[in-house]
Design an enzyme around this catalytic site. Structure first.
Site, PDB file in Angstrom:
ATOM      1  N   ASN A  14       0.873  -1.176   0.000  1.00  0.00           N
ATOM      2  CA  ASN A  14       0.000   0.000   0.000  1.00  0.00           C
ATOM      3  C   ASN A  14       0.913   1.230   0.000  1.00  0.00           C
ATOM      4  O   ASN A  14       1.444   1.633   1.036  1.00  0.00           O
ATOM      5  CB  ASN A  14      -0.880  -0.036   1.256  1.00  0.00           C
ATOM      6  CG  ASN A  14      -1.833   1.140   1.326  1.00  0.00           C
ATOM      7  OD1 ASN A  14      -1.796   2.057   0.480  1.00  0.00           O
ATOM      8  ND2 ASN A  14      -2.694   1.138   2.330  1.00  0.00           N
ATOM      9  N   LYS A  21       3.350   0.841   3.106  1.00  0.00           N
ATOM     10  CA  LYS A  21       3.019  -0.193   4.088  1.00  0.00           C
ATOM     11  C   LYS A  21       2.950  -1.532   3.367  1.00  0.00           C
ATOM     12  O   LYS A  21       2.589  -1.586   2.193  1.00  0.00           O
ATOM     13  CB  LYS A  21       1.654   0.099   4.722  1.00  0.00           C
ATOM     14  CG  LYS A  21       1.642   1.370   5.541  1.00  0.00           C
ATOM     15  CD  LYS A  21       0.321   1.504   6.273  1.00  0.00           C
ATOM     16  CE  LYS A  21      -0.089   2.944   6.375  1.00  0.00           C
ATOM     17  NZ  LYS A  21      -1.518   3.170   6.374  1.00  0.00           N
ATOM     18  N   ARG A  95      -2.698  -1.961  -3.439  1.00  0.00           N
ATOM     19  CA  ARG A  95      -3.901  -1.157  -3.249  1.00  0.00           C
ATOM     20  C   ARG A  95      -3.837   0.022  -4.211  1.00  0.00           C
ATOM     21  O   ARG A  95      -2.849   0.768  -4.217  1.00  0.00           O
ATOM     22  CB  ARG A  95      -3.956  -0.650  -1.819  1.00  0.00           C
ATOM     23  CG  ARG A  95      -5.119   0.277  -1.618  1.00  0.00           C
ATOM     24  CD  ARG A  95      -5.116   0.882  -0.247  1.00  0.00           C
ATOM     25  NE  ARG A  95      -6.298   1.712  -0.125  1.00  0.00           N
ATOM     26  CZ  ARG A  95      -6.315   2.845   0.541  1.00  0.00           C
ATOM     27  NH1 ARG A  95      -5.246   3.297   1.154  1.00  0.00           N
ATOM     28  NH2 ARG A  95      -7.431   3.555   0.607  1.00  0.00           N
ATOM     29  N   HIS A 184     -13.149   2.748  -0.148  1.00  0.00           N
ATOM     30  CA  HIS A 184     -13.136   1.731   0.918  1.00  0.00           C
ATOM     31  C   HIS A 184     -13.745   0.412   0.454  1.00  0.00           C
ATOM     32  O   HIS A 184     -14.187  -0.404   1.263  1.00  0.00           O
ATOM     33  CB  HIS A 184     -13.912   2.205   2.180  1.00  0.00           C
ATOM     34  CG  HIS A 184     -13.284   3.360   2.897  1.00  0.00           C
ATOM     35  ND1 HIS A 184     -14.021   4.418   3.398  1.00  0.00           N
ATOM     36  CD2 HIS A 184     -12.001   3.637   3.186  1.00  0.00           C
ATOM     37  CE1 HIS A 184     -13.219   5.289   3.966  1.00  0.00           C
ATOM     38  NE2 HIS A 184     -11.978   4.836   3.863  1.00  0.00           N
ATOM     39  N   LEU A 213     -15.446   3.530   9.628  1.00  0.00           N
ATOM     40  CA  LEU A 213     -15.121   4.775  10.320  1.00  0.00           C
ATOM     41  C   LEU A 213     -13.673   4.758  10.788  1.00  0.00           C
ATOM     42  O   LEU A 213     -13.348   4.237  11.862  1.00  0.00           O
ATOM     43  CB  LEU A 213     -16.076   4.959  11.518  1.00  0.00           C
ATOM     44  CG  LEU A 213     -17.576   4.792  11.204  1.00  0.00           C
ATOM     45  CD1 LEU A 213     -18.419   4.924  12.464  1.00  0.00           C
ATOM     46  CD2 LEU A 213     -18.030   5.788  10.145  1.00  0.00           C
ATOM     47  N   ARG A 245     -11.781  15.697   6.912  1.00  0.00           N
ATOM     48  CA  ARG A 245     -12.602  16.089   5.760  1.00  0.00           C
ATOM     49  C   ARG A 245     -14.004  16.474   6.211  1.00  0.00           C
ATOM     50  O   ARG A 245     -14.571  15.836   7.104  1.00  0.00           O
ATOM     51  CB  ARG A 245     -12.712  14.947   4.742  1.00  0.00           C
ATOM     52  CG  ARG A 245     -11.391  14.536   4.131  1.00  0.00           C
ATOM     53  CD  ARG A 245     -11.638  13.623   2.917  1.00  0.00           C
ATOM     54  NE  ARG A 245     -10.418  12.981   2.503  1.00  0.00           N
ATOM     55  CZ  ARG A 245     -10.183  11.675   2.628  1.00  0.00           C
ATOM     56  NH1 ARG A 245     -11.096  10.860   3.140  1.00  0.00           N
ATOM     57  NH2 ARG A 245      -9.038  11.180   2.233  1.00  0.00           N
ATOM     58  N   GLY A 333     -10.917   1.848  12.586  1.00  0.00           N
ATOM     59  CA  GLY A 333     -10.430   2.336  13.895  1.00  0.00           C
ATOM     60  C   GLY A 333     -11.512   2.835  14.841  1.00  0.00           C
ATOM     61  O   GLY A 333     -11.657   2.333  15.958  1.00  0.00           O
ATOM     62  N   GLU A 387      -8.190  -5.179   5.174  1.00  0.00           N
ATOM     63  CA  GLU A 387      -8.059  -4.870   3.753  1.00  0.00           C
ATOM     64  C   GLU A 387      -6.890  -5.620   3.120  1.00  0.00           C
ATOM     65  O   GLU A 387      -6.955  -6.027   1.959  1.00  0.00           O
ATOM     66  CB  GLU A 387      -7.895  -3.353   3.573  1.00  0.00           C
ATOM     67  CG  GLU A 387      -9.181  -2.616   3.893  1.00  0.00           C
ATOM     68  CD  GLU A 387      -9.016  -1.125   4.088  1.00  0.00           C
ATOM     69  OE1 GLU A 387      -8.550  -0.736   5.188  1.00  0.00           O
ATOM     70  OE2 GLU A 387      -9.331  -0.353   3.181  1.00  0.00           O
TER      71      GLU A 387
HETATM   72  P1  ADP Z   1      -7.113   4.910   8.650  1.00  0.00           P
HETATM   73  O1  ADP Z   1      -8.281   5.531   7.942  1.00  0.00           O
HETATM   74  O2  ADP Z   1      -5.928   5.808   8.729  1.00  0.00           O
HETATM   75  O3  ADP Z   1      -6.820   3.485   8.225  1.00  0.00           O
HETATM   76  P2  ADP Z   1      -7.955   3.711  11.174  1.00  0.00           P
HETATM   77  O4  ADP Z   1      -8.985   2.769  10.665  1.00  0.00           O
HETATM   78  O5  ADP Z   1      -6.703   3.165  11.743  1.00  0.00           O
HETATM   79  O6  ADP Z   1      -7.629   4.849  10.127  1.00  0.00           O
HETATM   80  O7  ADP Z   1      -8.664   4.619  12.286  1.00  0.00           O
HETATM   81  C1  ADP Z   1      -8.033   5.719  12.842  1.00  0.00           C
HETATM   82  C2  ADP Z   1      -8.980   6.370  13.830  1.00  0.00           C
HETATM   83  O8  ADP Z   1      -9.377   5.413  14.816  1.00  0.00           O
HETATM   84  C3  ADP Z   1      -8.367   7.544  14.585  1.00  0.00           C
HETATM   85  O9  ADP Z   1      -9.291   8.627  14.631  1.00  0.00           O
HETATM   86  C4  ADP Z   1      -8.179   6.978  15.979  1.00  0.00           C
HETATM   87  O10 ADP Z   1      -8.284   7.972  16.959  1.00  0.00           O
HETATM   88  C5  ADP Z   1      -9.345   6.030  16.095  1.00  0.00           C
HETATM   89  N1  ADP Z   1      -9.114   5.063  17.160  1.00  0.00           N
HETATM   90  C6  ADP Z   1      -8.144   4.132  17.254  1.00  0.00           C
HETATM   91  N2  ADP Z   1      -8.231   3.484  18.447  1.00  0.00           N
HETATM   92  C7  ADP Z   1      -9.275   4.024  19.108  1.00  0.00           C
HETATM   93  C8  ADP Z   1      -9.880   3.804  20.386  1.00  0.00           C
HETATM   94  N3  ADP Z   1      -9.409   2.875  21.232  1.00  0.00           N
HETATM   95  N4  ADP Z   1     -10.949   4.559  20.710  1.00  0.00           N
HETATM   96  C9  ADP Z   1     -11.447   5.491  19.882  1.00  0.00           C
HETATM   97  N5  ADP Z   1     -10.921   5.755  18.677  1.00  0.00           N
HETATM   98  C10 ADP Z   1      -9.862   5.035  18.285  1.00  0.00           C
END
Ligand code: ADP
Length: 401
Positions: A14, A21, A95, A184, A213, A245, A333, A387
């Site tokens: 990626n 990554k 990706r 996504h 999300l 965004r 996340g 993914e």
């Molecule tokens: P990306 O879109 O970069 O792949 P991720 O799916 O890793 O993102 O999600 C990142 C988001 O998830 C960030 O806003 C981070 O704060 C949130 N996040 C990660 N761990 C937690 C947690 N334990 N509680 C709440 N939010 C979290």
């Protein structure tokens, strides 16, 4: 009998603008045998991180280009294992963010495919050039292996015209391919399949809304395993409130800001990088937003509520689009880790028959789980996305067909 299309290992790459990554995935077990990243490519103080055999190796190295980054990855495999030369590699899976209206499936990369992806750069100026660079360098470093491009937009190729068409002049649509594409998709493909598994029903029989999300956020309405609507559009800017965004705004706002003296690029950059939760609360990290909410901070509370309200609106709209809602699924996340947001989204969805089990929602567990009550007419699930595994599976299936 083992399905030959689902064996072997795939190196998943990626490539972003300043990072690369990777994961070495065993397709049959779904296990990541090694993973890592090269950060700050072309900047001072680049770092590589390689995780294998339960150990994490971090190194500071000068990495000037994506080619040098891939060399660093190969060196890390050589130093810390597993041995890539004997890893039963069947493909490198890449990706690629934007497949335009041409790519509805993964493809083995040829010169012609590279040229076609290059043509799509105006649609994804931040992502596609970096993705392409990753493919080019991997072709050089692994000349004997098929390179497979897996597109974030592909899963949404099934969108019906009424969902993907913007009500704009015909020349925009015909000459510039202006339409909703959605993103996504690799995550949605994975989560949709896992949702069917959790509900022990065939994917073709279930209608689900999936909320991806993360830093970027989107929603998808998936009917029988096919996407019928999604919240991101021509670009990833449309739809939900995201980390940085804005998501949906009055399109007139763009011209309003330009007439107020901002340049087009500055407005675009502000909507993509300084808006969303960051614009409302000062931070795009959802954990920090939650801390603000817990501390009673007014901006934090407003940001949280704006994001949750937008989510409820989309779930409502997509339940109508689907005609019947079997499951509401949270992933990525924030979706996987924020019981507070899941609760705030579901609280307003009683009208759809959604009822959370708060004990299950707040339980400190990870992995796939159901968080709706026994009475809920809609199953509410948390399904961690993967993914890389999806890219590996799609790549292996393609080259072994
Ligand atoms: P990306 O879109 O970069 O792949 P991720 O799916 O890793 O993102 O999600 C990142 C988001 O998830 C960030 O806003 C981070 O704060 C949130 N996040 C990660 N761990 C937690 C947690 N334990 N509680 C709440 N939010 C979290």
């Amino acid at each position: 009998m083992t399905d030959a299309s689902q064996t072997g290992r795939v190196l998943v790459v990626n490539a972003g603008s300043s990072s690369l990554k990777y994961q070495l995935v065993d397709v049959a077990s779904g296990e990541a045998l090694a993973k890592g990243s090269v950060q700050r490519i072309g900047e001072d103080g680049s770092t590589t991180t390689h995780e294998a055999g339960g150990e994490t190796h971090t190194k500071e190295v000068q990495v000037a280009s994506h080619g040098a980054a891939l060399d660093a990855v190969v060196a890390a495999f050589r130093e810390h294992g597993p041995d890539l030369d004997h890893a039963d590699l069947v493909a490198v899976g890449h990706r690629v963010v934007h497949g335009g209206d041409r790519f509805s499936e993964p493809v083995v990369v040829t010169d012609e495919v590279l040229a076609a992806v290059e043509k799509l750069e105006p649609l994804a100026p931040l992502h596609n050039p970096a993705n392409l660079e990753g493919i080019r360098v991997a072709r050089e470093r692994f000349p004997g292996l098929p390179q497979v491009a897996v597109f974030d937009t592909a899963f949404h190729h099934s969108l019906p015209a009424e969902a993907y068409t913007y009500a704009v002049p015909p020349a925009w649509r015909d000459d510039l391919a202006v339409r909703r594409y959605g993103f996504h998709g690799t995550s949605y493909a994975y989560v949709s399949r896992r949702t069917a598994g959790m509900l022990t029903r065939p994917e073709q029989d279930i209608n689900v809304v999936i909320l991806h999300l993360g830093n970027g956020c989107s929603a998808a309405a998936v009917a029988g395993g096919r996407s019928i609507d999604t919240s991101m559009g021509l670009t990833p800017l449309e739809g939900l409130v995201m980390g940085t965004r804005s998501g949906d705004i009055d399109p007139g706002l763009f011209a309003f800001m330009v007439r107020s003296g901002m340049s087009v690029d500055d407005v675009d950059s502000a909507l993509n990088r300084e808006s969303g939760l960051k614009g409302l609360t000062g931070t795009n990290d959802f954990r920090e937003v939650q801390e603000l909410v817990d501390a009673g901070d007014a901006d934090g509370q407003l940001g949280f509520e704006v994001a949750a309200y937008r989510l409820r609106k989309y779930v409502g709209a997509y339940a109508v689009a689907l005609g019947r809602l079997d499951a509401l699924v949270f992933t990525a996340g924030v979706g996987e880790h924020s019981p507070q947001l899941r609760s705030a989204v579901c609280e307003g969805l009683g009208i759809l028959g959604v009822e959370l089990d708060e004990t299950a929602n707040t339980a400190r567990v990870s992995g796939e789980r159901q968080i709706s009550s026994a009475r809920s007419r809609v199953s509410v699930l948390v399904v961690p996305t993967n993914e890389e595994l999806e890219i590996a599976r799609q790549a292996a299936a393609l080259v072994r067909r």
